[in-house]
Design a protein around this motif. Structure first.
Motif, PDB file in Angstrom:
ATOM      1  N   ASP A   1      68.912  32.030  42.065  1.00 40.12           N
ATOM      2  CA  ASP A   1      69.548  33.350  42.053  1.00 40.12           C
ATOM      3  C   ASP A   1      71.037  33.271  42.380  1.00 40.12           C
ATOM      4  OD1 ASP A   1      67.122  34.474  41.358  1.00 40.12           O
ATOM      5  OD2 ASP A   1      66.665  35.180  43.395  1.00 40.12           O
TER       6      ASP A   1
ATOM      7  N   LYS B   1      72.650  32.206  39.173  1.00 40.77           N
ATOM      8  CA  LYS B   1      72.566  33.312  38.207  1.00 40.77           C
ATOM      9  C   LYS B   1      73.541  34.427  38.579  1.00 40.77           C
ATOM     10  CE  LYS B   1      67.701  32.718  37.015  1.00 40.77           C
ATOM     11  NZ  LYS B   1      66.350  33.278  37.170  1.00 40.77           N
TER      12      LYS B   1
ATOM     13  N   SER C   1      76.510  35.881  36.331  1.00 39.52           N
ATOM     14  CA  SER C   1      76.480  37.282  35.889  1.00 39.52           C
ATOM     15  C   SER C   1      77.720  38.040  36.366  1.00 39.52           C
ATOM     16  CB  SER C   1      75.207  37.981  36.359  1.00 39.52           C
ATOM     17  OG  SER C   1      75.224  38.171  37.751  1.00 39.52           O
TER      18      SER C   1
END
Length: 147
Positions: free
Chosen positions: A126, A129, A133
Motif C-alpha cells: 500500500d 501504491k 497514485s
C-alpha cells in the motif's frame, strides 16, 4: 535517525530497542558529506523509527532539502520504512521531492510473520501504491532478499 531500530526483523543485524531523540544536525551533516564527496546520486536510508509520530518522514524530508540546498544537481533516492502506512507521513516526504522513493518488501507474504513480525506485507504494498497514485511520475522501487 540513529542506529537503533524499533522493529525486530530477523534478517537484520541492527540493534533493536528504544532509540534516542533525532539529531537535528544530521540532515546538514549528510548534505555536507554529499557536497564534499561530490555525489551525483545518493541513497538516504535509516532504521525504522516507530517511536516517532511521523516515523521520521520529516527528518527524511529535511535531509532531502538540505542536500538540495548545497548540491542541487545530486539525484536523491530515499529508502524508507513503511511509516506504519501513514499517508500524512508519505506526503511530508514527497513534498521534499526526492527523485526516487524506495521501500523494500524484503520477502514474500507467507514469510512476513516469521521474518518481519512487526511489518505487514499488504501495508508495504500500500505504501508503494499510495506513492504512485499520489504522483504517477515519481519513481518507485522495491527489493526482495533471496537465499
Amino acid at each position: 535517525m540513529g542506529n537503533i531500530c524499533t522493529r525486530n526483523c530477523l534478517f537484520c543485524a541492527v540493534d533493536k530497542g528504544y532509540p534516542p531523540p533525532l539529531d537535528p544536525r544530521e540532515p546538514g551533516n549528510i548534505a555536507q558529506a554529499v557536497d564534499q564527496l561530490n555525489l551525483k546520486h545518493v541513497v538516504v536510508t535509516s532504521v525504522t523509527r516507530d517511536d516517532l509520530s511521523d516515523g521520521g518522514a520529516a527528518h527524511f524530508a529535511d535531509t532531502v532539502r538540505a542536500i538540495r540546498k548545497v548540491h542541487p544537481q545530486t539525484t536523491i533516492e530515499v529508502l524508507i520504512p513503511d511509516f506504519q502506512g501513514s499517508p500524512d507521513a508519505l506526503r511530508i516526504l514527497m513534498n521534499s521531492s526526492p527523485e526516487v522513493i524506495n521501500h523494500n518488501m524484503e520477502t514474500v507474504p507467507r514469510l512476513y510473520p516469521e521474518v518481519r513480525p512487526k511489518a505487514d506485507y499488504q501495508r508495504s504494498m500500500d505504501v508503494l501504491k499510495w506513492v504512485k497514485s499520489a504522483d504517477r511520475k515519481m519513481l518507485t522501487k522495491t527489493g526482495l532478499m533471496l537465499g
